[in-house]
Design a protein around this motif. Sequence first.
Motif, PDB file in Angstrom:
ATOM      1  N   GLU A  52      58.663  12.823 -10.030  1.00 54.13           N
ATOM      2  CA  GLU A  52      58.356  12.375  -8.674  1.00 54.13           C
ATOM      3  C   GLU A  52      56.882  12.011  -8.547  1.00 54.13           C
ATOM      4  OE1 GLU A  52      57.463  14.192  -4.340  1.00 54.13           O
ATOM      5  OE2 GLU A  52      58.646  15.411  -5.715  1.00 54.13           O
ATOM      6  N   PHE A  53      56.003  12.842  -9.076  1.00 53.02           N
ATOM      7  CA  PHE A  53      54.571  12.572  -9.004  1.00 53.02           C
ATOM      8  C   PHE A  53      54.223  11.297  -9.774  1.00 53.02           C
ATOM      9  CE2 PHE A  53      52.666  17.057  -8.109  1.00 53.02           C
ATOM     10  CZ  PHE A  53      53.441  17.145  -6.969  1.00 53.02           C
ATOM     11  N   ILE A  76      48.040   6.121  -0.817  1.00 49.95           N
ATOM     12  CA  ILE A  76      46.932   6.864  -1.426  1.00 49.95           C
ATOM     13  C   ILE A  76      46.830   8.308  -0.931  1.00 49.95           C
ATOM     14  CG2 ILE A  76      44.392   6.967  -1.491  1.00 49.95           C
ATOM     15  CD1 ILE A  76      44.428   4.001  -2.115  1.00 49.95           C
ATOM     16  N   PRO A  77      46.997   8.612   0.371  1.00 55.33           N
ATOM     17  CA  PRO A  77      46.906  10.027   0.777  1.00 55.33           C
ATOM     18  C   PRO A  77      47.960  10.920   0.106  1.00 55.33           C
ATOM     19  CG  PRO A  77      46.748   8.625   2.695  1.00 55.33           C
ATOM     20  CD  PRO A  77      47.107   7.738   1.542  1.00 55.33           C
ATOM     21  N   HIS A  78      49.162  10.412  -0.022  1.00 52.44           N
ATOM     22  CA  HIS A  78      50.220  11.183  -0.679  1.00 52.44           C
ATOM     23  C   HIS A  78      49.903  11.360  -2.163  1.00 52.44           C
ATOM     24  CE1 HIS A  78      54.670  11.607  -1.889  1.00 52.44           C
ATOM     25  NE2 HIS A  78      54.191  12.779  -1.571  1.00 52.44           N
ATOM     26  N   LEU A  79      49.402  10.325  -2.787  1.00 58.61           N
ATOM     27  CA  LEU A  79      49.013  10.416  -4.189  1.00 58.61           C
ATOM     28  C   LEU A  79      47.876  11.409  -4.374  1.00 58.61           C
ATOM     29  CD1 LEU A  79      49.360   9.290  -7.071  1.00 58.61           C
ATOM     30  CD2 LEU A  79      47.637   7.593  -6.482  1.00 58.61           C
ATOM     31  N   TYR A  80      46.908  11.386  -3.474  1.00 57.02           N
ATOM     32  CA  TYR A  80      45.797  12.341  -3.550  1.00 57.02           C
ATOM     33  C   TYR A  80      46.303  13.773  -3.404  1.00 57.02           C
ATOM     34  CZ  TYR A  80      41.781  15.089  -2.164  1.00 57.02           C
ATOM     35  OH  TYR A  80      40.845  16.079  -2.069  1.00 57.02           O
ATOM     36  N   ILE A  83      47.974  14.806  -6.638  1.00 58.67           N
ATOM     37  CA  ILE A  83      46.989  15.077  -7.687  1.00 58.67           C
ATOM     38  C   ILE A  83      46.293  16.412  -7.431  1.00 58.67           C
ATOM     39  CG2 ILE A  83      44.771  14.293  -8.644  1.00 58.67           C
ATOM     40  CD1 ILE A  83      45.805  11.429  -8.265  1.00 58.67           C
ATOM     41  N   ARG A  84      45.972  16.677  -6.174  1.00 60.84           N
ATOM     42  CA  ARG A  84      45.339  17.958  -5.831  1.00 60.84           C
ATOM     43  C   ARG A  84      46.249  19.137  -6.147  1.00 60.84           C
ATOM     44  NH1 ARG A  84      44.334  18.949   0.093  1.00 60.84           N
ATOM     45  NH2 ARG A  84      45.827  20.599  -0.184  1.00 60.84           N
ATOM     46  N   LEU A  85      47.527  19.012  -5.809  1.00 60.04           N
ATOM     47  CA  LEU A  85      48.479  20.081  -6.147  1.00 60.04           C
ATOM     48  C   LEU A  85      48.569  20.275  -7.655  1.00 60.04           C
ATOM     49  CD1 LEU A  85      51.569  19.585  -3.801  1.00 60.04           C
ATOM     50  CD2 LEU A  85      49.939  21.460  -3.791  1.00 60.04           C
ATOM     51  N   HIS A  91      51.893  22.795  -8.081  1.00 58.61           N
ATOM     52  CA  HIS A  91      52.961  21.815  -7.898  1.00 58.61           C
ATOM     53  C   HIS A  91      54.337  22.373  -8.242  1.00 58.61           C
ATOM     54  CE1 HIS A  91      51.726  21.550 -12.068  1.00 58.61           C
ATOM     55  NE2 HIS A  91      52.858  20.941 -12.368  1.00 58.61           N
ATOM     56  N   LEU A  92      54.414  23.405  -9.066  1.00 58.68           N
ATOM     57  CA  LEU A  92      55.701  23.968  -9.471  1.00 58.68           C
ATOM     58  C   LEU A  92      56.131  25.081  -8.525  1.00 58.68           C
ATOM     59  CD1 LEU A  92      55.199  24.130 -13.334  1.00 58.68           C
ATOM     60  CD2 LEU A  92      56.370  22.382 -12.000  1.00 58.68           C
TER      61      LEU A  92
END
Length: 137
Positions: A52-53, A76-80, A83-85, A91-92
Amino acid sequence: MADLYAWLISFFLIIGLLVLVTFQLMCLADLEFDYINPYDSSYRINKVILPEFITQGVLCLFYLVTGHWVMALFCIPHLYFNIRLYRRRQHLVDVTEIFNLLSWEKKYRLVKLFYLVFILFLSIFWMIYTSLEDHDG
């Protein structure tokens, strides 16, 4: 005509993202209703988080490469956030904490789902607009 193909590719990428997020929500719902144990649920969710990422990153990069700046700004905000997670290693889904964080995990994925539906509608709008513009010109 190339712009129409770009919108079609982005449409299919967004559909793929919607499928992945919906799958995660279904796993969380199955866990909530005790149809699946926490180990299986965590394994299934964690298996699709990285794809998904990556798909979200490819979609954002695709918008940048094709020159669809407004859609890239929406992505971009969702992508950022992804990436931060990932960089914080949050993220898991943790098997031992999944019941404590179940409500938050569901809300987080529902917000993602609504965000992706919004992006899908924008993509469909621009795809139709582009096809009508190509047809007239």
